[in-house]
Each structure stands twice: as structure tokens, then as C-alpha cells.
Design a protein around this motif. Structure first.
Motif, PDB file in Angstrom:
ATOM      1  N   PRO A 119       6.293  -4.801   2.222  1.00 64.43           N
ATOM      2  CA  PRO A 119       5.585  -4.569   3.479  1.00 64.43           C
ATOM      3  C   PRO A 119       4.591  -5.690   3.794  1.00 64.43           C
ATOM      4  O   PRO A 119       4.164  -5.822   4.946  1.00 64.43           O
ATOM      5  CB  PRO A 119       4.849  -3.245   3.273  1.00 64.43           C
TER       6      PRO A 119
ATOM      7  N   THR B 253       2.817   1.968  11.980  1.00 62.52           N
ATOM      8  CA  THR B 253       3.403   3.243  11.540  1.00 62.52           C
ATOM      9  C   THR B 253       2.381   4.379  11.536  1.00 62.52           C
ATOM     10  O   THR B 253       2.699   5.491  11.922  1.00 62.52           O
ATOM     11  CB  THR B 253       3.980   3.111  10.113  1.00 62.52           C
ATOM     12  N   THR B 254       1.179   4.105  11.068  1.00 61.72           N
ATOM     13  CA  THR B 254       0.159   5.166  11.071  1.00 61.72           C
ATOM     14  C   THR B 254      -1.078   4.653  11.807  1.00 61.72           C
ATOM     15  O   THR B 254      -1.353   3.456  11.799  1.00 61.72           O
ATOM     16  CB  THR B 254      -0.259   5.557   9.631  1.00 61.72           C
ATOM     17  N   PRO B 255      -1.826   5.557  12.446  1.00 59.83           N
ATOM     18  CA  PRO B 255      -2.975   5.140  13.263  1.00 59.83           C
ATOM     19  C   PRO B 255      -4.195   4.830  12.394  1.00 59.83           C
ATOM     20  O   PRO B 255      -5.244   5.450  12.531  1.00 59.83           O
ATOM     21  CB  PRO B 255      -3.220   6.343  14.171  1.00 59.83           C
ATOM     22  N   VAL B 256      -4.031   3.873  11.509  1.00 54.91           N
ATOM     23  CA  VAL B 256      -5.108   3.528  10.570  1.00 54.91           C
ATOM     24  C   VAL B 256      -5.172   2.009  10.440  1.00 54.91           C
ATOM     25  O   VAL B 256      -4.131   1.343  10.399  1.00 54.91           O
ATOM     26  CB  VAL B 256      -4.829   4.150   9.176  1.00 54.91           C
TER      27      VAL B 256
ATOM     28  N   THR C 282      -9.837   4.396  12.381  1.00 57.03           N
ATOM     29  CA  THR C 282      -8.787   4.607  13.369  1.00 57.03           C
ATOM     30  C   THR C 282      -8.847   3.394  14.316  1.00 57.03           C
ATOM     31  O   THR C 282      -9.902   2.771  14.468  1.00 57.03           O
ATOM     32  CB  THR C 282      -9.001   5.938  14.108  1.00 57.03           C
TER      33      THR C 282
ATOM     34  N   LEU D 228       1.487   0.407  -2.519  1.00 57.30           N
ATOM     35  CA  LEU D 228       1.822  -0.116  -1.188  1.00 57.30           C
ATOM     36  C   LEU D 228       1.747   0.962  -0.124  1.00 57.30           C
ATOM     37  O   LEU D 228       2.181   0.771   0.999  1.00 57.30           O
ATOM     38  CB  LEU D 228       3.253  -0.684  -1.201  1.00 57.30           C
ATOM     39  N   ARG D 229       1.220   2.128  -0.494  1.00 54.61           N
ATOM     40  CA  ARG D 229       1.354   3.268   0.399  1.00 54.61           C
ATOM     41  C   ARG D 229       0.352   3.311   1.533  1.00 54.61           C
ATOM     42  O   ARG D 229       0.601   3.908   2.553  1.00 54.61           O
ATOM     43  CB  ARG D 229       1.256   4.570  -0.398  1.00 54.61           C
ATOM     44  N   THR D 230      -0.825   2.727   1.340  1.00 56.27           N
ATOM     45  CA  THR D 230      -1.828   2.821   2.401  1.00 56.27           C
ATOM     46  C   THR D 230      -2.201   1.428   2.894  1.00 56.27           C
ATOM     47  O   THR D 230      -2.028   0.431   2.182  1.00 56.27           O
ATOM     48  CB  THR D 230      -3.118   3.501   1.883  1.00 56.27           C
ATOM     49  N   ASN D 231      -2.729   1.378   4.108  1.00 51.43           N
ATOM     50  CA  ASN D 231      -3.169   0.092   4.637  1.00 51.43           C
ATOM     51  C   ASN D 231      -4.311  -0.470   3.806  1.00 51.43           C
ATOM     52  O   ASN D 231      -4.444  -1.676   3.656  1.00 51.43           O
ATOM     53  CB  ASN D 231      -3.578   0.246   6.102  1.00 51.43           C
ATOM     54  N   HIS D 232      -5.128   0.412   3.265  1.00 48.76           N
ATOM     55  CA  HIS D 232      -6.213  -0.070   2.410  1.00 48.76           C
ATOM     56  C   HIS D 232      -5.656  -0.780   1.172  1.00 48.76           C
ATOM     57  O   HIS D 232      -6.078  -1.881   0.827  1.00 48.76           O
ATOM     58  CB  HIS D 232      -7.115   1.086   1.986  1.00 48.76           C
TER      59      HIS D 232
ATOM     60  N   ARG E 150       9.659   4.668   4.415  1.00 53.01           N
ATOM     61  CA  ARG E 150       9.094   3.317   4.336  1.00 53.01           C
ATOM     62  C   ARG E 150       9.222   2.709   2.944  1.00 53.01           C
ATOM     63  O   ARG E 150       9.350   1.511   2.790  1.00 53.01           O
ATOM     64  CB  ARG E 150       7.625   3.330   4.763  1.00 53.01           C
ATOM     65  N   LEU E 151       9.129   3.545   1.933  1.00 56.76           N
ATOM     66  CA  LEU E 151       9.248   3.034   0.562  1.00 56.76           C
ATOM     67  C   LEU E 151      10.296   3.863  -0.171  1.00 56.76           C
ATOM     68  O   LEU E 151      10.458   5.048   0.112  1.00 56.76           O
ATOM     69  CB  LEU E 151       7.897   3.133  -0.169  1.00 56.76           C
TER      70      LEU E 151
ATOM     71  N   VAL F 283      -8.095  12.065  10.281  1.00 53.90           N
ATOM     72  CA  VAL F 283      -6.903  11.247  10.569  1.00 53.90           C
ATOM     73  C   VAL F 283      -6.627  10.297   9.400  1.00 53.90           C
ATOM     74  O   VAL F 283      -5.491  10.166   8.949  1.00 53.90           O
ATOM     75  CB  VAL F 283      -7.083  10.465  11.886  1.00 53.90           C
ATOM     76  N   LEU F 284      -7.669   9.631   8.903  1.00 52.84           N
ATOM     77  CA  LEU F 284      -7.469   8.708   7.775  1.00 52.84           C
ATOM     78  C   LEU F 284      -6.908   9.460   6.559  1.00 52.84           C
ATOM     79  O   LEU F 284      -6.097   8.928   5.812  1.00 52.84           O
ATOM     80  CB  LEU F 284      -8.792   8.043   7.364  1.00 52.84           C
TER      81      LEU F 284
ATOM     82  N   GLU G 225      -3.039   9.709   6.165  1.00 50.57           N
ATOM     83  CA  GLU G 225      -2.282   8.454   6.299  1.00 50.57           C
ATOM     84  C   GLU G 225      -0.939   8.503   5.573  1.00 50.57           C
ATOM     85  O   GLU G 225       0.056   7.985   6.062  1.00 50.57           O
ATOM     86  CB  GLU G 225      -3.116   7.271   5.776  1.00 50.57           C
ATOM     87  N   THR G 226      -0.904   9.111   4.399  1.00 53.98           N
ATOM     88  CA  THR G 226       0.368   9.123   3.662  1.00 53.98           C
ATOM     89  C   THR G 226       1.074  10.461   3.861  1.00 53.98           C
ATOM     90  O   THR G 226       0.447  11.495   4.099  1.00 53.98           O
ATOM     91  CB  THR G 226       0.143   8.927   2.146  1.00 53.98           C
TER      92      THR G 226
END
Lengths: 451, 468
Positions: A29, A51-54, A121, A382-386, B58-59, B388-389, B392-393
Motif C-alpha cells: 500500500p 478507502t477510509t475517512p481518516v 478526519t 499496514l492496516r491503518t493510515n497511522h 485490501r490485505l 470515526v477514527l 478505521e479497520t
């Protein structure tokens, strides 16, 4: 946007269909990360994914406790000061404004870097950029906020180190394994130094290290790259660069002989820590060391768990791992000894397992298991934007580039049993280890009452 | 300080420089669904087992799990630790695999297996690569349906549990929580940690663990869930093939609610740890149940008081202004039955009394005066953003959906959450504080040197000093 994503998806499918089938090929990703460098040297990594609003915004400063010259703990104390107000914002307002938008924001300091982050967000991203630029351009450091924040840090020190046997153990271990390199100092600093830091030291630290050419920003998630880069350019482009960034020159010399330390603390469950010198980050032995570490302590079928926790029942937990830093590395192992067992015995069992790795080759099954465990754990990250932001920024800061996932996976897959044996022999030597025990002080003679 | 919107408008009209984004008020809470229904599949099998699946490709990984809707709450006080020790044993052998073979199976896939006991549920969770799906489902099924409870494993797990109960006394925060629970619920199951106490754990044997497992893990009491690289309808049919013949069973009774709080009286417990330089302070009283209709108002109130990070009043007074602690926070522990409300802070020993004063003051202030509209708006918009955060997953979304089901709450609660949050007003928040904060009957626990702490704390109520 949706159309572009669909097209890209189609393209990926097409490529996948044409490429030779390869077991376990995983799409990275982070592959579409874009690197931009502003005229003042600020590097911006953008990875857009709706993909996610983050969105995760991370600001990595290339300064850690290793760069402190006079006062240990200054990098960390200074990180706290970044929340204590700027020209247009009162102390704590930065964090409060973000919290009122639902941000998860915080900061941390390590031996190599200081990182500030805000996960938000998407509509709050422009605000995050403005807030970060405000404190970089107009930070206020004064006596009143420094005195109060110093007390906060000393409370943190009590919590994490002085009253915490694990913290005490790690603090002692680093000071023992590193004799010369600044890595020997705890990130939170020695108490006397934290007590002595003054306003001028904080200001000089800010001037020396918080320069745009010493900073990498990573933005990952749902945002528009063009708009965001333009905003970052407007907000940060005017900050002047600083050359050169001062660095400590001290390197660690070779360790000749085992080192030991005992720390006395009122506890029921003794702790044993061990460390061996290993290469700094980016070394080709990293993957064999990761595999070694996995064989040693990853999961309930690992050697340490089976021997120390399960069969001999000497420990409640046993962990290990290769810890890479920018200028050196350590292979660490630590054990929580059962209150009804002895630290000596647990330590002996630990070193027997280390010797076994040095003297006899691991099995093919262990090797395959370790590789799979590492692969799955890479995916988990790799799952979260963080997590993605953390990965690209940390790779960029420590390696100077973003290492493709496949390259890392390939390097793991290439590790052989010979490699594992070789790194065990090379690095896990008895005459190069440092050992710390945290144990209860011997009972005073008058404390034992009549039975 | 944030400028009121009117002042901003004036500044703009006068042609002042563009407003900084931070001068704008936080946005109103948006009322919009959050769960992508197109990726969600739910089904009820004939035996009552509920299935929830959220597809996310996605994964190439997948998370599978099963939740039973009862936990430590349904265990009699004399068997405290039963749910938690059962969970440990479920990891120590299932079906044809003994403890070592099961661990090998999991590690060979790079997978993870977690079995945990909460007050209100038991959870088995397996995750790994989607190409190992069949193997992962096989492991999950074996652990849920055929745990072995081999006698030597029970023996070894019990001895390990007794050792870790002893080890936990090395952690001041754990000692504080144990002692607060004991002070608030002297006669109730909530007074003993989920992990049990030495006396109750010593009496647990394989027969007791087996009986507990058989009672709780039945189809009508369970939810099977999956998220990640897995197809909904296909998963439901796989679920039917491995769980279709699982006995429906009966849903076990939950445990009794804790007794109504006794008349107001504040008390102090000091857990003597002469070696510590920092006192771990925990102050608490009775709270609310997870299903309480005022829950969101209580959450907004608590965000303003002590769970909103640097925006909370406790953090502002005790850390930011006072430099007295690294962290202070408050929380309502919401269970099927009302769990405790608590405030936690650690401070240098000499300041313990001052910190307790400040906590009690802020609790009283929250009860005595309405919060400002700005505080309520910021707290609400903060909660909405973090909500919302937090989703996320896909694992997190499924986890939240399963949690709602455990408490019998409406399945669309996630989608309606922000709407309900948006309707909470200043009055609701103040009522929540009036009805839920009781500084005058709080139990106060401090872990640290009793000799120094006693004179600092005795003005708050009768002091009892206990050993760890």
C-alpha cells in the motif's frame, strides 16, 4: 476519483494476471508514496488513499536523546514544551483544539527521533497543518511553563522508571551495554539533568534541531495531495533552514568481556535482562537477526516460552528481539521470573537457550515458522493510515528511502539456517553480553519476625 | 481563548487578516451512517448461532472469532477466576492437538490465537493470512467446541495463575484497582478481579472448567464473526458446516447486580508500599450499566471532566496548571450490571492530599454548575471524530457490532450514534453529572508509603492501611 481508482484496480488485476504466479506476493500500500522536498529542505511524504475517512499527519524531527549535548532528557522535555504555547496560542491550546475535532494526537521521543502526530478526519487536515506550522514558527518557551512541565516529566520519570522495575531494568541495561555512545542515557533523562535544564537550553535546542531541513512530514490517508502539498508549502516554506545540524561524534567501542549489574527494588517477581551488540539499522544481518529473534521468542511454540515458561516453570514471560537504532543495535532478551522461582536459574536457562542457538543449527520447520510469523506481522502493520505513515516516515528517516514491502519480504525469505547460526555465533557471544537483574533486597536481619 | 463566532464575523467585516482555522468553532456533529452495508453480511443459523461478516480485501489477511454472551459476571463469587482460567485452558489444547501441538499449529501459520474472559463475554479470536483460512477456521472451531482441559495443563495453568496474581502486586496501578474494587463491592463478584483471588483459584479444577465451558459456549449464546479477505455468503455456509450441529443450549443467567450503594460515607484505603516515591491514587464509586439510556450524556460529561485528554478539566488543573501528575483521567466502566466510575492519577507522595482535593473539587464543580455550551460542543465533536477514527479497520467495526449484540443493543447503533450524540444538550450533561457523580461517598485508594500518606489523607475519611 472513483473512476481513477477503478482504472488503477483494473491495471493491477491485469498486471497480476500477466505476472508469473508467485506465492505470497503482496501489493504494497505504500508503493504510491510521493516524496517532495521544499526549497528549505523540508521533506514531505504523501500517500493518498481514500478507502477510509481518516488522515494521519506525522512530523518526524531527526533529533533524539542521542543528540543531547549537555542535559540528558532534553529532547523529551522539549517535546513536552511543544505543547506549552506559541505566539498565538496559550499553553495546551494546540492539543485542545485538535481534541475538539476528534483528533488522536500525541508525540513521542526515542533515542533517534522525535515524532508529533495527529490522526484526524479529513476536514481537519488543513487545521493540523496550520497548528504544526504555528508552533514551529512561533513557539514560546518561558520559565513558568518550563518549571511546571519539568514537574510533569519528573512524574513521568517516577511512573516509568524510578517506581517501575521494568523501567529500572532497561535503564540499567542501556547504561551497561553502552559505555560511550549517547544511547546509554535514558530517553527521559537522568533526574538531576531534568531538574537542571533551563530556558536557554530549550531555546538553543529548538534553534539547532527544529529546522525544516531536519524534518520529514508524512501524510497518509484520505486527502488531496495537490491541495495538501500547497498548504504545507505555504505554512512551512518560509521557515529558514539551519546548517549544519550539530551531532555527537561518540561511537561505541567493542565490548571485551561480560558486564553485570544488580538493581535492588522491593518486588516479588525478579526480572532478568540481557543485551548483545548488533549492527545499526539497514545492515544485511537484520533479517537473519529478526528470524533468530522469532525462533527464540515469538509465540508459545518458541524456544524461550517452551523452556522457561512451560517446561521449567521459572518465568511468567520471556521475550527477545533485535532492536535497530540509527547508530548501533542491540539484541535484547528479558524475563519476568516467577515469584516462586529464582533469577539465577531463569538466567541460566536463558543462556542455555542462547548457547543452543549458537551451537546447533535450528530446524527447517523453525525457520519456515519464523519467516511466516514475520510476514504476517508485517501485514498487520499496514492496516491503518497511522501505521502506514509511521512506516514510510521511519524508513525514510533511517534508510533515506521507502523500502518496498517485497524487498523486505524477499530478504526475509532468503534467510537460511546457516545465516541464523552465523548471526547467533557472531553477535550472541558470552564475552559481549550485558546482564541486569532486578531483585528484591535481602531481608534485613531484624525484619524476620519469630515464626 | 477561542473567539466567539460573532466577534470573528466582525473581524472579517473590518477586513482584518483571514481568520486562522483554529479560531473557527469545531464543526457540528454529522448524523450519518458509518457501516458500509454492502460489505456486511449477517445471518442466524438454525441453532441460534449468529454470524457477522465484514468483507475487506485490501490485505490478504483475515480475522475470525467467536464471542459467548456471558463472562466472569455469571460466575459465583467463590469461583472467582473460573472464566479467566477457562480461557487460558482453551489455549492449552483442543481436539487432537495437545497444548504444544496447538501452539505449533498457530505459530506455523504466523497466526495469533487469543482467548479472553471479560465480565460480560468470552472471546476466542484467530487471525492470519487469508490463504490459510481453512486452517484458521479449523483451529477456531476446535478451540471453541473441543477444548481438552487436560489435567496436567489445568494444574500448570493454575500454578501459573497464582504466580501471576503475586507478580501483579509489583504494579501499583493494579494494586489500586484491586483495592478500589474490594472497597466498592465487598460482598459482590465485582470486588474480586476477573483473574480471581488465590483462595478461589486454588479450588478450580478440570471438572469446574469443563462445566463452565459447556454452560457458556453454546450456539444460542454465541456470535461467530469474521472480517478481512473473506466473502460473506461463503463464510455463512462454512459456518453452517462446522457449527451447524453445535447444540443450541440455553443462555445462562447473568450474575446478580451489585447492591445499591450504601449511605454516603467516604473512606480511604492505603496499600502500603514503603519503597515508592509516587502515590498511585484511585478514587471511585458506583457507575452505570452499558445499556443505560443516558450513556451518551454521561460520556459527554465524563469527557469534559476527565477523559478528554488535555481538554478535560482534571488534566487542565492537575497536570497543565499544577504540574502534579503525568496523567489523570476518569472513566465509567460500563458492564451489563453497573460497574464502577473512577478517577486515576499518580503524583509524588507529598502532593497526594492536594491531588485528591483537586479531584473532589472538580467532581463537585461538574455537579454544581452547568458546563459551558463551548465545552459541550467541543466534547461532542471530539467524541464524534474519535468514534470515526476508532472504526478505521474492519476488525474494529466488527468488534463494535459484536459488542452491541452482546449487550442486546440495536444493531444500527453505530449508524445512529452520531445523531444521538448530536442531540445531547447542556442540560443533559449537567443532569448526568448530578445523577452520576458522588464525591461525598467516593472510596479513595492510594498505593505508596503508608507512613507518609496517612497524615495527608486522613482528613478525607476513615483510613485503613492494608498490605499488598
Amino acid at each position: 476519483m472513483a473512476a481513477a481508482a477503478a482504472r488503477l484496480g483494473f491495471l493491477v488485476c491485469l498486471l497480476a494476471a500477466l505476472a508469473p504466479a508467485r506465492a505470497g506476493a503482496i501489493e504494497d500500500p505504500a508503493a504510491n508514496t510521493r516524496t517532495t522536498t521544499l526549497a528549505n529542505g523540508l521533506t514531505v511524504l504523501t500517500l493518498e488513499d481514500h478507502t477510509t475517512p481518516v488522515v494521519s499527519f506525522q512530523l518526524w524531527v531527526r533529533v533524539g536523546s542521542k543528540d543531547e549535548m549537555q542535559y540528558s532528557g532534553l529532547a523529551h522535555l522539549f517535546e513536552h514544551m511543544m505543547f506549552k504555547g506559541s505566539e498565538h496560542l496559550a499553553p495546551e491550546r494546540h492539543a485542545q483544539i485538535l481534541e475538539a475535532r476528534g483528533a488522536r494526537s500525541n508525540a513521542f521521543t526515542s533515542r533517534d527521533v522525535t515524532v508529533y502526530f495527529a490522526d484526524v478526519t479529513p476536514e481537519a487536515l488543513p487545521l493540523v497543518i496550520e497548528l504544526e506550522a504555528e508552533r514551529l514558527a512561533h513557539l514560546t518557551i518561558d520559565e513558568a511553563t518550563l518549571s511546571s512541565e519539568r514537574e510533569v516529566v519528573l512524574e513521568e520519570r517516577r511512573l516509568r522508571s524510578e517506581d517501575n522495575p521494568n523501567g529500572l531494568g532497561f535503564e540499567a541495561l542501556f547504561a551497561l551495554a553502552f559505555r560511550a555512545h549517547p544511547y546509554r542515557r535514558p530517553v527521559i533523562g537522568w533526574r538531576s539533568d531534568v531538574e537542571a535544564v533551563d530556558v536557554e537550553a530549550c531555546r538553543a535546542f529548538f534553534r539547532n534541531f527544529y529546522a525544516p531541513n531536519n524534518i520529514v512530514i508524512a501524510v497518509t490517508g484520505a486527502f488531496d495531495s495537490e491541495d495538501t502539498l500547497a498548504r504545507i508549502e505555504r505554512a512551512f516554506g518560509g521557515l529558514p533552514g539551519v546548517l549544519p545540524i550539530p551531532r555527537n561524534p561518540t561511537l561505541e567501542r567493542e565490548q571485551r568481556g561480560e558486564r553485570r549489574e544488580t538493581v535492588l527494588f522491593d518486588l516479588r517477581s525478579p526480572l532478568v535482562f540481557a543485551a548483545w551488540h548488533t549492527p545499526a539499522t539497514g545492515h544485511p544481518d537484520a533479517e537473519p537477526l529478526d528470524v533468530l529473534s522469532s525462533i527464540l521468542s515469538d509465540g508459545r511454540s518458541s524456544r524461550l516460552y517452551r523452556r522457561l515458561v512451560r517446561e521449567e516453570q521459572q518465568a511468567l514471560d520471556a521475550s527477545g528481539g533485535y532492536w535497530e537504532l540509527q547508530e548501533a543495535g542491540l539484541f535484547l532478551a528479558w524475563i519476568g521470573v516467577r515469584p516462586d522461582a529464582s533469577a539465577e536459574r531463569a538466567e541460566r536457562l536463558l543462556f542455555e537457550e542462547i548457547d543452543r542457538l549458537r551451537e546447533t543449527r535450528a530446524t527447517e520447520e523453525e525457520l519456515e515458522k519464523a519467516k511466516r510469523q514475520i510476514e504476517v506481522s508485517l501485514l498487520r502493520g499496514l492496516r491503518t493510515n497511522h501505521a502506514l505513515g509511521h512506516r514510510i516516515a521511519s524508513e525514510y528517516v533511517s534508510l533515506g528511502r521507502i523500502r518496498p514491502l517485497d524487498e523486505r519480504l524477499e530478504a526475509i525469505r532468503r534467510v537460511t539456517l546457516e545465516d541464523v547460526e552465523r548471526v547467533a555465533r557472531t553477535y550472541l557471544r558470552e564475552d559481549g553480553r550485558s546482564v541486569v537483574r532486578v531483585v528484591a533486597p535481602p531481608a534485613a536481619p531484624d525484619a524476620a519476625g519469630p515464626s | 481563548m477561542r473567539a466567539p463566532a460573532a466577534a470573528l464575523a466582525v473581524a472579517l467585516l473590518l477586513g482584518g487578516c483571514a481568520p486562522r482555522l483554529w479560531d473557527l468553532p469545531p464543526p457540528p456533529v454529522i448524523d450519518a451512517p458509518v457501516v458500509d452495508a454492502g460489505r456486511l453480511t449477517t445471518a442466524d443459523l438454525e441453532n441460534g448461532l449468529r454470524v457477522i461478516v465484514l468483507t475487506d480485501r485490501r490485505l490478504p489477511r483475515v480475522s475470525l472469532g467467536l464471542i459467548a454472551r456471558r463472562g466472569a459476571d455469571s460466575v459465583p463469587i467463590e469461583h472467582a477466576g473460573l472464566a479467566s482460567l477457562s480461557a487460558e485452558l482453551m489455549k492449552r489444547g483442543a481436539g487432537d492437538w495437545d497444548a504444544v501441538a496447538l501452539a505449533e499449529q498457530i505459530d506455523r501459520l504466523g497466526a495469533s490465537l487469543a482467548v479472553s474472559a471479560g465480565w460480560d463475554s468470552m472471546e476466542v479470536a484467530v487471525s492470519g493470512l487469508s490463504r490459510d483460512f481453512d486452517r484458521l477456521l479449523e483451529i477456531l472451531t476446535a478451540v471453541v467446541r473441543r477444548p481438552r482441559f487436560d489435567a496436567p495443563e489445568v494444574e500448570s495453568a493454575r500454578s501459573q495463575r497464582l504466580a501471576s496474581l503475586e507478580q501483579a502486586k509489583d504494579e501499583p496501578a493494579t494494586l489500586a484497582f484491586w483495592n478500589l474494587a474490594r472497597a466498592l463491592y465487598p460482598e459482590h463478584r465485582f470486588g474480586i478481579p476477573i483473574e480471581g483471588a488465590p483462595a478461589s483459584v486454588a479450588g478450580l479444577d478440570a471438572a469446574a472448567l469443563r462445566a463452565y465451558h459447556a454452560r457458556v459456549f453454546v450456539a444460542r449464546n454465541a456470535i461467530l464473526f469474521a472480517s478481512g479477505d473473506v466473502e460473506g455468503a461463503a463464510f455463512v455456509s462454512q459456518a453452517r458446516s462446522v457449527f451447524g450441529d453445535w447444540p443450541a443450549g440455553e443462555v445462562p443467567e447473568p450474575g446478580p447486580p451489585p447492591p445499591t450503594p450504601t449511605p454516603p460515607e467516604r473512606s480511604v484505603v492505603i496499600v502500603d508500599r514503603p519503597d515508592l516515591g509516587q502515590a498511585q491514587i484511585l478514587l471511585g464509586h458506583d457507575g452505570i450499566a452499558r445499556t443505560n439510556p443516558d450513556r451518551i450524556a454521561v460520556e459527554v460529561m465524563n469527557t469534559i471532566l476527565g477523559s478528554g485528554g488535555f481538554s478535560s478539566r482534571l488534566m487542565q488543573r492537575i497536570r497543565a496548571e499544577g504540574g502534579l501528575t503525568y496523567g489523570v483521567y476518569s472513566a465509567f466502566t460500563m458492564r451489563r450490571q453497573p460497574g464502577p466510575f473512577f478517577v486515576s492519577a499518580a503524583t509524588r507522595v507529598a502532593e497526594a492530599g492536594r491531588v485528591v482535593d483537586l479531584i473532589l473539587e472538580e467532581m463537585s464543580a461538574a455537579r454544581d454548575a452547568a458546563p459551558t455550551p463551548d465545552e459541550v460542543q467541543s466534547a461532542k465533536s471530539g467524541i464524534a471524530g474519535r468514534f470515526v477514527l476508532g472504526l478505521e479497520t474492519s476488525d474494529a467495526v466488527v468488534g463494535s457490532l459484536v459488542n452491541l449484540d452482546v449487550y442486546g443493543l440495536p444493531a444500527d447503533s453505530l449508524d445512529t450514534f452520531r445523531g444521538r450524540l448530536g442531540r445531547v444538550g447542556v442540560g443533559d450533561v449537567q443532569s448526568a453529572a448530578r445523577e452520576r457523580l458522588w464525591p461525598e461517598r467516593a472510596a479513595i485508594v492510594a498505593v505508596g508509603p503508608a507512613e507518609s500518606l496517612r497524615p495527608l489523607l486522613e482528613r478525607f475519611g476513615p483510613v485503613r492501611v492494608v498490605e499488598p
